[in-house]
Motif scaffolding. Structure first.
Motif, short mmCIF file in Angstrom:
data_model
loop_
_atom_site.label_atom_id
_atom_site.label_comp_id
_atom_site.label_asym_id
_atom_site.label_seq_id
_atom_site.Cartn_x
_atom_site.Cartn_y
_atom_site.Cartn_z
N LEU A 217 19.10 85.98 6.00
CA LEU A 217 18.78 86.38 7.36
C LEU A 217 18.68 85.14 8.23
N ALA A 218 19.25 85.22 9.38
CA ALA A 218 19.14 84.14 10.36
C ALA A 218 19.22 84.76 11.74
N GLY A 219 18.65 84.07 12.68
CA GLY A 219 18.69 84.61 14.03
C GLY A 219 18.21 83.61 15.05
N SER A 220 18.49 83.93 16.28
CA SER A 220 18.04 83.06 17.36
C SER A 220 17.81 83.89 18.61
N VAL A 221 16.89 83.39 19.42
CA VAL A 221 16.60 84.00 20.71
C VAL A 221 16.55 82.89 21.74
N LEU A 222 17.16 83.12 22.88
CA LEU A 222 17.11 82.08 23.91
C LEU A 222 16.82 82.68 25.27
N TYR A 223 16.21 81.87 26.06
CA TYR A 223 15.89 82.24 27.44
C TYR A 223 16.42 81.14 28.35
N GLN A 224 17.03 81.56 29.46
CA GLN A 224 17.58 80.56 30.37
C GLN A 224 17.49 81.06 31.81
N ARG A 225 17.09 80.19 32.70
CA ARG A 225 17.08 80.55 34.12
C ARG A 225 17.66 79.40 34.93
N GLU A 226 18.31 79.79 36.01
CA GLU A 226 18.83 78.82 36.97
C GLU A 226 18.23 79.16 38.33
N ILE A 227 17.81 78.14 39.01
CA ILE A 227 17.13 78.36 40.29
C ILE A 227 17.69 77.40 41.33
N ARG A 228 17.74 77.86 42.55
CA ARG A 228 18.21 76.99 43.63
C ARG A 228 17.27 75.79 43.74
N THR A 229 17.83 74.70 44.16
CA THR A 229 16.99 73.51 44.28
C THR A 229 15.93 73.68 45.36
N ASP A 230 16.17 74.56 46.34
CA ASP A 230 15.13 74.82 47.35
C ASP A 230 14.15 75.89 46.87
N ARG A 231 14.38 76.41 45.65
CA ARG A 231 13.50 77.36 44.98
C ARG A 231 13.35 78.69 45.74
N LEU A 232 14.28 78.98 46.61
CA LEU A 232 14.20 80.24 47.34
C LEU A 232 14.68 81.42 46.51
N ALA A 233 15.48 81.16 45.52
CA ALA A 233 16.03 82.28 44.74
C ALA A 233 16.53 81.77 43.39
N LEU A 234 16.64 82.71 42.49
CA LEU A 234 17.26 82.41 41.19
C LEU A 234 18.76 82.66 41.28
N TYR A 235 19.46 81.88 40.53
CA TYR A 235 20.88 82.20 40.35
C TYR A 235 21.07 83.13 39.15
N THR A 236 20.35 82.83 38.09
CA THR A 236 20.42 83.68 36.89
C THR A 236 19.08 83.63 36.17
N GLU A 237 18.79 84.68 35.44
CA GLU A 237 17.66 84.68 34.50
C GLU A 237 18.03 85.62 33.37
N ARG A 238 18.26 85.05 32.20
CA ARG A 238 18.84 85.84 31.11
C ARG A 238 18.21 85.51 29.76
N LEU A 239 18.35 86.46 28.88
CA LEU A 239 17.96 86.30 27.48
C LEU A 239 19.18 86.56 26.61
N ALA A 240 19.18 86.00 25.45
CA ALA A 240 20.22 86.32 24.48
C ALA A 240 19.62 86.27 23.09
N PHE A 241 20.13 87.09 22.23
CA PHE A 241 19.68 87.07 20.84
C PHE A 241 20.88 87.27 19.92
N ASP A 242 20.70 86.84 18.71
CA ASP A 242 21.77 86.95 17.73
C ASP A 242 21.14 86.90 16.35
N PHE A 243 21.29 87.97 15.59
CA PHE A 243 20.71 88.02 14.26
C PHE A 243 21.78 88.41 13.25
N GLY A 244 21.73 87.77 12.11
CA GLY A 244 22.64 88.11 11.04
C GLY A 244 21.86 88.38 9.77
N LEU A 245 22.23 89.44 9.09
CA LEU A 245 21.51 89.84 7.88
C LEU A 245 22.54 90.16 6.80
N LEU A 246 22.26 89.68 5.61
CA LEU A 246 23.15 89.96 4.49
C LEU A 246 22.38 90.77 3.46
#
Lengths: 475, 497
Positions: A217-246
């Protein structure tokens, strides 16, 4: 001072092993004849009828605006498009154990009015320093992230902690770049492409946690966000996961992307693959797909709907004779759109059926298949066949042919593309290889009187030179 | 003499009938004892000297004896010369056994008459001697036979006609014969020479049991034009063999070397795999060994190239079994982990990095795709794949700067001037149906249309002010993250907290 350092290093064999460079230079050129379309119109009063959609005398379907014009798209001239790329990529190890520099640069020259991104004459894909120890890997510079969210370039740093063999954590931060453009968020390419393009640079932050339990079994979870440099808004805010099981011989893989802004999965897949008999494998996949749009666009607010898809594939292969056969199929169904007039038929499903046979032995190879994709948006039926022989690493010659029928659900007419070509490559001394191909396709149209059949030429030639240490050496 | 004359008279009709056959009897055909049964009362009349071991006189008759009954032109037969044999049988020894008559051994199985005889059948031997039967596993060959090397009078044809021992007919003989050959009481040399084994064994020179066999020109002539034969062992039939064979091989690679030369493995494992040293190189003129072709493992569909991180960390399957470190370095260190693919020529071992037309199928070399991700001619048929989202195009491509740029340059992208449904001409009621199409294929819309194309109708600030939001749209959640995108369509008042 420099010579002293070199002298000192030369007296230390262990350090000398860590010096070296591995790289690749590629120069290639592509030529492609492309079809163009041009909008045309006649005064609405000159086209008989009073409907919004009418036909010209030759059968061309036109769209009319009462009191204005009837418009349609007719065939434009064929355009010759070409582009040359010059790539330089290398990784160098400078004599300090664990320290390396990686650079990937690209230059382009081409017909910028046709070839996408040809106007981007210089492209710094990546350029970073890496310091790698048993416990930590640190990178700084222009870095490309490759993870469950796709490819993200940014200018910044990343730290990977890997002390424990079963657990790793990586964090990254920096100035984000427009994905797959290698320009800042407010770069000119994006500004030219969209009137609402970002007008501020972006900052990117992210972290990934991965774990592994033996070889089961192996897996990973990640979180990533991108924000404007003036901090008025986000460009993206996402999660991803990936798990493998044998489980025994059965492998189970679950992966997905999640959009925090719209609280929905963009692409979630569960795939189960199992051998079922000698030489036979069967895989089945359930998938939910919803397109992801960055938050500086309005597309996500238009409430796109996902489709749910089930696919299966049965494969038989024999390494003894080098033969692989596969049959696959899938069905996807879109969720309710809650939009549009229901009396107008828009398909909310799609089918995919395919079969393929691949064979290779003693340098000979043959590969042929058929694939039908029907349903929403576009339809195609087609097959292809390739036959050739390899004479050694990076040396081969092959012939191929293909035939494809294309239909559109929203545009009248059928397109048939038939043709073939020859591919070849030869390895020269010094780890240089030259590759090339020539292809001729005949494009025929049905039910499109405004289009004439035509012949398309394509050509590609490239030179590739790999230099420095082989993989694994000197690292 | 009178008795002979009587018998001869009786035999005349028989001889007249058989005469024709006798005339055309090939010389290597055995003498037709059965039709002469009434003429002879002892074997020694023709085979004098056998009991004394006079091998040269095993046939004591001449053509003149035949002419006593036959006309000259009826006889087209001459005694055969000495026959090749690998027997160590001794007639004098057996002649000393008082009750043993010639017919005991030479009589045909259903013989009713004297002279219904033929070559002695080996099964007869076991009436007196130990062993289950001829060709049985517990029968000692050397009791009756000399080794092939010592049987110099045997012809290649006689060797080719050797019967198979029962053990050789067993289903598992191919996998089990090696152990038997190594045993102290192995009988291989009675029928086989080195050439018998080297037809299949790529490691013939390294196997002691094979090396112990002499070479033999007769066997060499028999095997010269025959390809090796490598039936698939039962262990290889397991559905997981591709995954587990490395573990099996690690413990007994000498066994692998019986059938597999280095090219069997280097196709997948590369030329520098350390275990290759334990395998032989094919010898010119020798067997090639089992040919194994690298095939893409299950699950290595074309999306795998972009999403293989977890599988790689898990080692499902063992990546290094097929991929050299150089391949990883090429992408992760040189390509910058998956930027738009560089032109590169795939070797057989690089096929896993390319997109096949369908999942799990190895792609083939093609320069048209420049070694990249997509199959040949993708540019002319990508529409259906884009709609069905075989892979997420936006993982690698910018919708605005790649897709829309090209579509617009070719004339059918939206440059802001399009009105009506001139392009979507198969849908007369496009205005009424485009909402459903858009929500199902928003990515495809964005590949041709700019955002402001939609704002003519869908902005809250002007135009038709048609809301594009679906019933599940959560404005607060979105505005928390990007009030600016809300501001594209909405005035400041609606955005005020």
């Amino acid at each position: 001072m420099g010579p002293l350092v070199l002298l000192a290093l030369s007296l230390h064999p262990g350090q000398l092993q860590a010096q070296g460079v591995r790289g690749m230079v590629t120069i290639d050129g592509s030529f492609l004849q492309m079809p163009t379309m041009q909008r045309d119109s006649v005064p609405e009063s000159e086209v008989p009828g009073d409907e919004l959609v009418r036909q010209l005398a030759d059968g061309t379907i036109v769209s009319c605006t009462i009191g204005e014009f009837c418009r349609w798209y007719r065939q434009g001239p064929q355009e010759d498009a070409w582009v040359t790329n010059q790539d330089l990529r290398f990784t160098a190890w400078g004599g300090v154990r664990g320290l390396s520099a990686t650079v990937a640069l690209r230059g382009r020259v081409g017909t910028s009015d046709i070839w996408p991104r040809a106007s981007q004459e210089f492209d710094a894909l990546s350029a970073y320093l890496t310091y790698d120890t048993r416990d930590v890997r640190i990178r700084g510079g222009r870095i490309q992230l490759t993870n469950g969210l796709g490819y993200y370039n940014y200018d910044g740093a990343a730290v990977l902690w890997k002390t424990l063999p079963f657990l790793w954590v990586e964090g990254w931060a920096g100035w984000s770049l427009s994905p797959n453009i290698d320009q800042p968020r407010d770069g000119d390419l994006m500004q030219e492409a969209d009137v609402f393009a970002p007008d501020r640079r972006g900052l990117i932050f992210g972290a990934e946690l991965g774990a592994r339990w033996g070889r089961k079994l192996a897996g990973s979870v990640l979180y990533q966000r991108e924000i404007r440099t003036d901090r008025l808004a986000l460009y993206t805010e996402r999660l991803a996961f990936d798990f493998g099981l044998l489980l025994g011989n059965v492998s189970i893989d679950a992966k997905g992307k999640y959009d925090m802004a719209y609280a929905d999965f963009n692409d979630a897949r569960l795939t189960i693959t199992t051998p079922i008999a000698a030489g036979f494998d069967f895989s089945v996949q359930g998938r939910r797909y919803l397109p992801f749009f960055e938050l500086w666009t309005i597309w996500g607010a238009f409430s796109p709907v996902p489709f749910n898809e089930a696919t299966g594939a049965l494969r038989w292969s024999s390494p003894r004779i080098g033969l692989s056969l596969e049959a696959a199929g899938g069905y996807r169904k879109y969720e309710d759109t809650n939009a549009g007039a229901q009396f107008v038929e828009i398909k909310d499903y799609g089918w995919t059926i395919s079969g393929r046979a691949s064979w290779g032995n003693r340098g000979w190879y043959a590969d042929g298949g058929y694939r039908a994709v029907t349903g929403f948006g576009a339809v195609r039926y087609g097959g292809d066949l390739t036959f050739g022989k390899t004479f050694g690493p990076r040396t081969y010659v092959g012939l191929r042919g293909s035939s494809t029928q294309n239909f559109g659900e929203f545009r009248e007419g059928e397109q048939l593309v038939q043709g073939g070509g020859i591919d070849g490559s030869i390895a020269l001394p010094g780890d240089v290889s030259i590759i090339g191909s020539y292809t001729l396709y005949r494009i025929s149209y049905e039910n499109q009187p405004e289009f004439e059949d035509w012949t398309q030429n394509r050509a590609y030639v490239g030179l590739q030179w790999r230099f420095g240490l082989a993989g694994g050496e000197g690292i | 003499m009178r008795r002979f004359a009587t018998r001869a008279a009786l035999a005349i009709p028989v001889l007249l009938i058989a005469g024709g056959a006798l005339l055309s009897l090939p010389q290597d055909e055995p003498f037709p004892h059965d039709i002469h049964v009434d003429m002879f009362n002892t074997c020694l009349g023709c085979h004098a000297g056998i009991p004394e071991g006079d091998g040269a006189a095993w046939l004591s008759v001449t053509e003149a004896d035949c002419l006593e009954c036959h006309e000259v032109d009826e006889i087209d037969w001459s005694p055969p010369g000495p026959r090749g044999t690998n027997l160590v049988f001794s007639h004098p020894d057996h002649a000393e056994i008082e009750e043993l008559e010639c017919g005991e051994c030479h009589g045909l199985p259903d013989a009713e008459e004297f002279m219904e005889v033929g070559a002695a059948r080996p099964t007869i031997c076991f009436d007196c001697h130990d062993g289950d039967s001829h060709l049985a596993a517990n029968t000692e060959c050397s009791f009756c036979h000399v080794s092939l090397a010592d049987a110099t009078t045997l012809t290649a044809g006689q060797i080719a006609a050797f019967p198979n021992p029962f053990s050789h007919e067993q289903d598992d003989f191919i996998s089990a014969h090696g152990e038997a050959a190594l045993s102290a009481d192995a009988n291989c040399a009675f029928c086989h020479a080195q050439e018998s084994c080297s037809r299949c064994h790529v490691n013939a020179g390294q196997v002691s049991a094979i090396a112990a066999l002499p070479t033999d020109a007769r066997v060499a002539s028999l095997t010269a034009d025959r390809d090796g034969w490598w039936p698939t062992p039962a262990s290889h039939e397991g559905s997981d063999w591709a995954t587990v064979h490395g573990t099996e091989a690690a413990g007994a690679i000498e066994s692998c070397a019986n059938c597999h030369a280095r090219p069997s493995c280097s196709g997948c494992h590369g030329d520098s795999a350390p275990f290759l040293a334990a395998l032989p190189e094919p010898v010119k003129g020798g067997p090639a060994g089992v040919q194994v072709v690298a095939l893409r493992p299950p699950g290595h569909d074309f999306t795998f190239a972009a999403q293989h991180a977890t599988a790689a960390s898990l080692g499902l399957p063992n990546c290094s079994a097929c991929h050299a470190e150089a391949e990883c370095v090429d992408c992760h260190a040189l390509r910058g982990t998956g930027q738009p693919p560089l032109p590169s020529v795939p070797s057989a071992r690089h096929q896993a990095q390319k997109e096949g037309e369908d999942p799990g199928v190895a792609a083939v070399p093609s320069a048209e795709t420049a070694g990249g991700f997509h199959p040949v001619n993708f540019i002319m048929r990508h529409a259906a794949d884009a709609y069905s989202v075989r892979s997420d195009c936006t993982d690698c491509h910018s919708t605005e700067v790649f897709c829309r740029d090209c579509h617009t340059n070719l004339g059918f992208g939206d440059n802001g001037a399009t009105r009506g449904n001139a392009f979507h001409n198969l849908q007369p009621d496009w205005l009424l149906s485009h909402g459903r199409a858009a929500r199902q294929g928003m990515e495809e819309c964005a590949s041709c249309h700019q955002q402001d194309s939609c704002l003519r109708c869908h902005s809250a600030k002007a135009g038709w002010r048609v809301s594009p939001h679906g019933p599940d749209f959560d404005p607060e959640r979105v505005s928390e993250r990007s009030r600016q995108s809300c501001g594209i369509c909405h005035s400041g008042s609606i955005l005020d907290p």
